[in-house]
Design an enzyme around this catalytic site. Sequence first.
Site, mmCIF file in Angstrom:
data_model
loop_
_atom_site.group_PDB
_atom_site.id
_atom_site.type_symbol
_atom_site.label_atom_id
_atom_site.label_comp_id
_atom_site.label_asym_id
_atom_site.label_seq_id
_atom_site.Cartn_x
_atom_site.Cartn_y
_atom_site.Cartn_z
ATOM 1 N N GLY A 16 -7.338 -10.440 -1.256
ATOM 2 C CA GLY A 16 -6.502 -9.457 -0.556
ATOM 3 C C GLY A 16 -6.255 -8.196 -1.346
ATOM 4 O O GLY A 16 -5.107 -7.779 -1.531
ATOM 5 N N ALA A 17 -7.353 -7.570 -1.810
ATOM 6 C CA ALA A 17 -7.188 -6.349 -2.599
ATOM 7 C C ALA A 17 -7.500 -5.104 -1.773
ATOM 8 O O ALA A 17 -7.632 -4.021 -2.332
ATOM 9 C CB ALA A 17 -8.085 -6.408 -3.825
ATOM 10 N N GLY A 20 -2.168 -2.605 -0.032
ATOM 11 C CA GLY A 20 -0.906 -3.033 -0.633
ATOM 12 C C GLY A 20 -0.954 -3.297 -2.122
ATOM 13 O O GLY A 20 -1.646 -2.619 -2.886
ATOM 14 N N ILE A 21 -0.239 -4.334 -2.524
ATOM 15 C CA ILE A 21 -0.058 -4.578 -3.958
ATOM 16 C C ILE A 21 -1.300 -5.194 -4.602
ATOM 17 O O ILE A 21 -1.517 -5.036 -5.791
ATOM 18 C CB ILE A 21 1.196 -5.444 -4.210
ATOM 19 C CG1 ILE A 21 1.068 -6.828 -3.593
ATOM 20 C CG2 ILE A 21 2.429 -4.775 -3.638
ATOM 21 C CD1 ILE A 21 2.290 -7.694 -3.817
ATOM 22 N N GLY A 22 -2.106 -5.872 -3.799
ATOM 23 C CA GLY A 22 -3.342 -6.456 -4.330
ATOM 24 C C GLY A 22 -4.265 -5.355 -4.828
ATOM 25 O O GLY A 22 -4.890 -5.480 -5.892
ATOM 26 N N SER A 144 6.920 -15.536 -2.700
ATOM 27 C CA SER A 144 7.904 -14.551 -2.224
ATOM 28 C C SER A 144 9.299 -15.112 -2.466
ATOM 29 O O SER A 144 9.496 -16.338 -2.479
ATOM 30 C CB SER A 144 7.708 -14.322 -0.730
ATOM 31 O OG SER A 144 8.835 -13.691 -0.178
ATOM 32 N N TYR A 169 6.738 -18.230 7.584
ATOM 33 C CA TYR A 169 6.397 -17.504 6.355
ATOM 34 C C TYR A 169 7.049 -18.185 5.141
ATOM 35 O O TYR A 169 6.396 -18.421 4.118
ATOM 36 C CB TYR A 169 6.857 -16.053 6.475
ATOM 37 C CG TYR A 169 6.514 -15.176 5.287
ATOM 38 C CD1 TYR A 169 5.215 -14.706 5.100
ATOM 39 C CD2 TYR A 169 7.489 -14.803 4.362
ATOM 40 C CE1 TYR A 169 4.900 -13.886 4.014
ATOM 41 C CE2 TYR A 169 7.181 -13.983 3.275
ATOM 42 C CZ TYR A 169 5.888 -13.528 3.110
ATOM 43 O OH TYR A 169 5.574 -12.714 2.027
#
Length: 287
Positions: A16-17, A20-22, A144, A169
Amino acid sequence: MLMEKKMEKKAVLITGATSGIGKEATIALAKLGIKVIFTARSENSGELVKKEIKEKTGAEADYFICDLASLVEVRKLAGDFQKKYGRLDILINNAGVGETELKFSKDNIEMDMAVNYFAPFLLTNLLLPTLKNSAPSRIVNVSSMMHAEGHIDFSNLVEGKNFDKYSAYSQSKLALLLFTRKLAKELEGSGVMANAMHPGVINTKITKEFLADTNILVKTAFRLTMISEEKAGGGIAYLATSRELDGVTGEYFDRKTKKRSSEESYDMNTAEKLWVVSEKVCGLQKE
Ligand code: NAP
């Protein structure tokens, strides 16, 4: 031979790059001189990120196309990675979803559990031999703070019964944290460290979609605590590389700070049972 291994560049695989943060974590790691290999869901998004990494860091990144909502594709990713790379110093399970309505993966698993938990469970297990061969190595699972609202309901791990976006989630992030704890125990003495983290609250795609239907007070409360994608990505890179964390394993971090997580996340009976069920779901049972 030992000399050769030492001189090879360190390698990270991060899921997941593509946003966002990835993406920011990947850039931060490339700047540290680590060979970055990431996952994307399409060639288009993979090429865009590869180009951005090159422009910002000068590094040649590599990527594999994988939809983590498919256990077959997760198996293919692990196999293809191992064929191409003999070394894995850092595995970062970062990709995640926060579905706002009930959806199922290709394996008929509720989507939050499929992408946020079962995919990292399977990918990590399949890559363990490579991580062990590359030890000292690290696994960072991006959980999270919402794990604390979660509860493991063994009658509703894949079914999505009475779907509620917060419960789904939170359960997936608690499952990832319990997995991390049990994994750290399993890996004792192997030189492979496994930790989980809350990366901070960041205004990324997942947050925007998740909060879209909440009222202005909730949105404002979240906004007040938000940090930048760069700062959150830096937190992931810290967990993945900091020498201060050598030997630290089985812990939960709020960004860079070790923190106590929810009571249920320390329940090793739940962690053991979850592991056994997860092996069945992912087709990993031992003969
Ligand atoms: P984001 O911008 O939405 O990024 C999510 C990443 O996951 C994207 O690269 C996305 O790929 C990928 N992804 C989603 N579904 C996938 C699938 N089926 N197969 C493969 N990749 C998939 O969100 P983010 O905030 O950076 O989230 C990163 C992680 O941080 C998640 O695990 C999230 O739960 C966690 N987190 C975030 C916050 C926050 O406040 N943002 C707080 C706590 C934890 P595409 O680009 O193809 O969509």
